[in-house]
Design a protein around this motif. Structure first.
Motif, short mmCIF file in Angstrom:
data_model
loop_
_atom_site.label_atom_id
_atom_site.label_comp_id
_atom_site.label_asym_id
_atom_site.label_seq_id
_atom_site.Cartn_x
_atom_site.Cartn_y
_atom_site.Cartn_z
N PRO A 111 0.81 -1.22 0.00
CA PRO A 111 0.00 0.00 0.00
C PRO A 111 0.85 1.27 0.00
O PRO A 111 0.48 2.25 -0.61
N SER A 112 1.98 1.23 0.64
CA SER A 112 2.80 2.43 0.68
C SER A 112 3.30 2.81 -0.71
O SER A 112 3.39 3.98 -1.05
N THR A 113 3.60 1.83 -1.56
CA THR A 113 4.05 2.11 -2.92
C THR A 113 2.93 2.74 -3.73
O THR A 113 3.12 3.76 -4.39
N LEU A 114 1.76 2.13 -3.68
CA LEU A 114 0.63 2.65 -4.42
C LEU A 114 0.25 4.04 -3.91
O LEU A 114 -0.04 4.94 -4.70
N THR A 115 0.30 4.22 -2.63
CA THR A 115 0.00 5.52 -2.04
C THR A 115 1.01 6.56 -2.52
O THR A 115 0.64 7.69 -2.85
N LEU A 116 2.27 6.17 -2.59
CA LEU A 116 3.30 7.10 -3.06
C LEU A 116 3.08 7.50 -4.51
O LEU A 116 3.20 8.67 -4.88
N VAL A 117 2.75 6.52 -5.36
CA VAL A 117 2.53 6.81 -6.78
C VAL A 117 1.35 7.76 -6.94
O VAL A 117 1.43 8.77 -7.65
N LYS A 118 0.25 7.46 -6.27
CA LYS A 118 -0.93 8.32 -6.38
C LYS A 118 -0.65 9.71 -5.81
O LYS A 118 -1.05 10.72 -6.37
N ALA A 119 0.03 9.76 -4.69
CA ALA A 119 0.36 11.05 -4.08
C ALA A 119 1.28 11.85 -4.99
O ALA A 119 1.14 13.06 -5.13
N GLY A 120 2.24 11.18 -5.62
CA GLY A 120 3.13 11.85 -6.56
C GLY A 120 2.38 12.42 -7.74
O GLY A 120 2.64 13.54 -8.19
N LEU A 121 1.42 11.64 -8.28
CA LEU A 121 0.61 12.13 -9.39
C LEU A 121 -0.22 13.34 -8.97
O LEU A 121 -0.31 14.33 -9.69
N ASP A 122 -0.86 13.22 -7.80
CA ASP A 122 -1.70 14.32 -7.31
C ASP A 122 -0.89 15.58 -7.06
O ASP A 122 -1.36 16.69 -7.27
N ALA A 123 0.34 15.40 -6.59
CA ALA A 123 1.19 16.54 -6.28
C ALA A 123 1.86 17.13 -7.52
O ALA A 123 2.49 18.18 -7.44
N GLY A 124 1.76 16.43 -8.64
CA GLY A 124 2.38 16.93 -9.87
C GLY A 124 3.89 16.79 -9.88
O GLY A 124 4.58 17.56 -10.53
N LEU A 125 4.39 15.80 -9.17
CA LEU A 125 5.83 15.59 -9.15
C LEU A 125 6.31 15.12 -10.51
O LEU A 125 5.55 14.53 -11.27
N ASN A 126 7.58 15.34 -10.77
CA ASN A 126 8.11 14.90 -12.05
C ASN A 126 8.49 13.42 -11.99
O ASN A 126 8.47 12.79 -10.93
N ASN A 127 8.83 12.89 -13.13
CA ASN A 127 9.13 11.46 -13.28
C ASN A 127 10.22 11.00 -12.33
O ASN A 127 10.10 9.97 -11.66
N LYS A 128 11.30 11.76 -12.23
CA LYS A 128 12.43 11.35 -11.39
C LYS A 128 12.03 11.29 -9.92
O LYS A 128 12.43 10.39 -9.20
N GLU A 129 11.25 12.26 -9.48
CA GLU A 129 10.84 12.28 -8.08
C GLU A 129 9.93 11.11 -7.73
O GLU A 129 10.10 10.45 -6.71
N VAL A 146 4.95 2.45 -14.38
CA VAL A 146 4.18 3.62 -13.97
C VAL A 146 5.07 4.86 -14.03
O VAL A 146 4.67 5.90 -14.55
N SER A 147 6.26 4.74 -13.52
CA SER A 147 7.19 5.86 -13.54
C SER A 147 7.49 6.30 -14.98
O SER A 147 7.54 7.49 -15.28
N GLY A 148 7.67 5.34 -15.88
CA GLY A 148 7.91 5.66 -17.29
C GLY A 148 6.73 6.36 -17.94
O GLY A 148 6.89 7.30 -18.72
N LEU A 149 5.51 5.90 -17.61
CA LEU A 149 4.31 6.53 -18.16
C LEU A 149 4.17 7.97 -17.68
O LEU A 149 3.76 8.85 -18.43
N ILE A 150 4.51 8.20 -16.44
CA ILE A 150 4.45 9.55 -15.90
C ILE A 150 5.42 10.46 -16.65
O ILE A 150 5.09 11.60 -16.98
N GLY A 151 6.59 9.95 -16.97
CA GLY A 151 7.54 10.72 -17.76
C GLY A 151 7.01 11.03 -19.14
O GLY A 151 7.16 12.15 -19.64
N GLN A 152 6.36 10.06 -19.78
CA GLN A 152 5.79 10.29 -21.10
C GLN A 152 4.69 11.35 -21.04
O GLN A 152 4.58 12.20 -21.93
N LEU A 153 3.87 11.29 -20.00
CA LEU A 153 2.80 12.28 -19.85
C LEU A 153 3.37 13.69 -19.66
O LEU A 153 2.85 14.65 -20.22
N SER A 154 4.44 13.81 -18.91
CA SER A 154 5.02 15.14 -18.70
C SER A 154 5.62 15.68 -19.99
O SER A 154 5.53 16.88 -20.28
N ARG A 155 6.23 14.82 -20.81
CA ARG A 155 6.77 15.28 -22.10
C ARG A 155 5.64 15.66 -23.05
O ARG A 155 5.75 16.60 -23.83
N LEU A 156 4.54 14.92 -22.97
CA LEU A 156 3.39 15.20 -23.83
C LEU A 156 2.78 16.56 -23.50
O LEU A 156 2.26 17.24 -24.40
#
Length: 177
Positions: A111-129, A146-156
């Protein structure tokens, strides 16, 4: 006024950031814009060429012949369809991201991993973070994806902002008397 030391530092920094110098580096850099196909001219693509023409004629109106008004409308139509294409790609990436997050949830991801990913998305963190947060808690294949997809979304996002600005500029030109 810029000091002589600052001018010298600026010149030194400019010498360091001139881009690739080797033939291999230049070849690699020249392919950057074609990684996802968003740099392709829509009117040259047979799948989009007819749609560009249809939208252009709708924008120009029934009285527009083959004049400058229709040519300007074609540019606006191309910019609009480019934006549609970017948003379609984004929808696919978001769908894949949602699928992966659900898979992680079902698969018993910590749960902590999933929570971190969702929290990172909500906070607008970048791929590296986000990747660093995920890597700190769990090194799993879906989490890395998931991390790679977030990077693609930020480039898009950059492509979308440019497409919106281009469309806005072209519409202003079309509306100008």
């Amino acid at each position: 006024m810029t000091s002589p030391a600052q001018t010298a530092a600026n010149r030194e920094n400019a010498r360091k950031s001139t881009g690739p110098r080797t033939r291999a580096g230049k070849d690699r850099a020249s392919r950057n814009a074609f990684r996802h196909g968003l740099a392709v001219d829509l009117s040259a693509d047979p799948r989009w060429g007819l749609q560009v023409e249809e939208v252009a004629r709708a924008i120009a109106g029934p009285r527009a012949g083959e004049g400058p008004a229709l040519a300007a409308a074609r540019l606006v139509a191309e910019a609009q369809l480019h934006l549609v294409r970017i948003r379609s790609i984004r929808a696919g990436l978001l769908s894949e991201l949602d699928r992966l997050l659900r898979e992680m949830e079902k698969g018993g991801a910590e749960p902590s991993t999933l929570t971190l990913v969702k929290a990172g998305l909500d906070a607008g963190l970048n791929n590296k973070e986000i990747h660093a947060m995920v890597a700190a808690t769990r090194r799993s294949q879906p989490a890395a994806r998931v991390s790679g997809l977030i990077g693609q979304l930020s480039r898009l996002d950059r492509y979308e902002r440019r497409a919106i600005a281009r469309r806005k500029s072209l519409v202003r030109e079309l509306d100008a008397p």
